[in-house]
Scaffold this motif. Sequence first.
Motif, PDB file in Angstrom:
ATOM      1  N   LEU A  51       9.045  66.893  16.265  1.00 15.85           N
ATOM      2  CA  LEU A  51       8.082  66.702  17.108  1.00 15.85           C
ATOM      3  C   LEU A  51       7.015  67.017  16.568  1.00 15.85           C
ATOM      4  CD1 LEU A  51       9.917  67.276  20.464  1.00 15.85           C
ATOM      5  CD2 LEU A  51      10.033  64.891  19.045  1.00 15.85           C
ATOM      6  N   ALA A  52       6.154  68.199  16.035  1.00 15.08           N
ATOM      7  CA  ALA A  52       5.278  69.134  15.736  1.00 15.08           C
ATOM      8  C   ALA A  52       5.378  68.521  14.241  1.00 15.08           C
ATOM      9  CB  ALA A  52       5.931  70.540  15.868  1.00 15.08           C
TER      10      ALA A  52
ATOM     11  N   PRO B 180       9.180  71.135   7.950  1.00 12.02           N
ATOM     12  CA  PRO B 180       9.340  72.361   8.044  1.00 12.02           C
ATOM     13  C   PRO B 180      11.239  73.170   8.193  1.00 12.02           C
ATOM     14  CG  PRO B 180       8.558  71.812  10.313  1.00 12.02           C
ATOM     15  CD  PRO B 180       8.575  71.161   9.577  1.00 12.02           C
ATOM     16  N   LEU B 181      12.308  71.682   7.764  1.00 17.63           N
ATOM     17  CA  LEU B 181      13.563  72.547   8.374  1.00 17.63           C
ATOM     18  C   LEU B 181      13.813  72.401   6.902  1.00 17.63           C
ATOM     19  CD1 LEU B 181      14.669  71.099  11.441  1.00 17.63           C
ATOM     20  CD2 LEU B 181      13.889  73.801  10.799  1.00 17.63           C
TER      21      LEU B 181
ATOM     22  N   GLY C  87      17.338  74.746   4.488  1.00 17.59           N
ATOM     23  CA  GLY C  87      18.501  74.034   3.890  1.00 17.59           C
ATOM     24  C   GLY C  87      19.319  72.311   4.270  1.00 17.59           C
ATOM     25  N   TYR C  88      17.793  71.691   5.147  1.00 16.47           N
ATOM     26  CA  TYR C  88      18.602  70.684   5.923  1.00 16.47           C
ATOM     27  C   TYR C  88      17.135  69.594   4.795  1.00 16.47           C
ATOM     28  CZ  TYR C  88      19.738  73.720   9.896  1.00 16.47           C
ATOM     29  OH  TYR C  88      19.987  74.371  11.030  1.00 16.47           O
ATOM     30  N   LEU C  89      18.409  68.243   4.667  1.00 10.93           N
ATOM     31  CA  LEU C  89      17.991  67.213   4.197  1.00 10.93           C
ATOM     32  C   LEU C  89      17.747  66.397   4.771  1.00 10.93           C
ATOM     33  CD1 LEU C  89      19.941  68.448   0.451  1.00 10.93           C
ATOM     34  CD2 LEU C  89      17.925  69.744   1.106  1.00 10.93           C
ATOM     35  N   SER C  90      19.017  65.703   5.900  1.00 13.89           N
ATOM     36  CA  SER C  90      18.398  64.892   6.252  1.00 13.89           C
ATOM     37  C   SER C  90      18.522  65.295   7.527  1.00 13.89           C
ATOM     38  CB  SER C  90      19.775  63.623   6.443  1.00 13.89           C
ATOM     39  OG  SER C  90      19.650  62.899   6.731  1.00 13.89           O
ATOM     40  N   ILE C  91      17.876  64.837   8.216  1.00 16.42           N
ATOM     41  CA  ILE C  91      17.641  65.944   9.698  1.00 16.42           C
ATOM     42  C   ILE C  91      17.551  64.160  11.202  1.00 16.42           C
ATOM     43  CG2 ILE C  91      15.807  66.880  11.112  1.00 16.42           C
ATOM     44  CD1 ILE C  91      14.312  67.797   8.131  1.00 16.42           C
TER      45      ILE C  91
END
Length: 250
Positions: A89-90, A201-202, A206-210
């Motif tokens: 959201l940010a 930022p994620l 290691g978050y490649l698909s969020i």
Amino acid sequence: MGEPARQLDMIDVTPAFTRADAMAMQERFEGVSAQEMLFELLVGELRGRIAAVSSFGAESAVLLHMVAQVDVDVPVVFTNTQKMFGETLAYRDELAEKLGFTDLRVFRPDPRLLAIKDKTGLRWSYDPDGCCDLRKVEPLRRALAPFDAWISGRKGFQSGTRTALPRFEEDEGRLKINPLADWDKAKLDAYFAEHELPRHPLEAQGYLSIGCAPCTTKVAPGEDPRAGRWRSFDKVECGIHAPTDYDPMI
């Protein structure tokens, strides 16, 4: 003397685009860059008829930047499932402001449906398909009601179910455009660097698909970028996109 027969009101249910139209577009823009294609469509025949749909995920900045380079007034649709990461959201707000978009449209699940179908907020844990339908598919259907076409950020390299992804598809009578269908990770990274676009930022964690927080995990080296979505469930798409069956020979 009798009154003249009343004219019947006719509702035009003809789809704006057909599968044949999508295939014709595919042929028309063969070999044309994503940027050139978007420019021609956004200032031409689809002006005022199209929206960009974005999850504001790990790679979203590339396509959004391309759209903004053509027209910052193109509506950008974001479905807030109310299960999103706070970081997403940010990032959405940061990116929309940086790129100068004037028409960010946020759609949420229908609270009446949530009260009936997901009162505890835990439907994701036992029925992820139903949860996605409630929190993603239904809000997006409302969001797209005024439009004849929409832009998606899908890429063929993201998973095995997307390898045959075309640039143009017919979806419920609308034209769905995948400008980055044939882009790979290296090309995306180069575009990020060239245009100094901020990263989600994620991604560095290691978050490649969020997607939604409960159904998104980190991706291990060597896994598909979308391997972290709905891990442990037999599920690969949220319902907004179906696995493609595109065959260029049909």
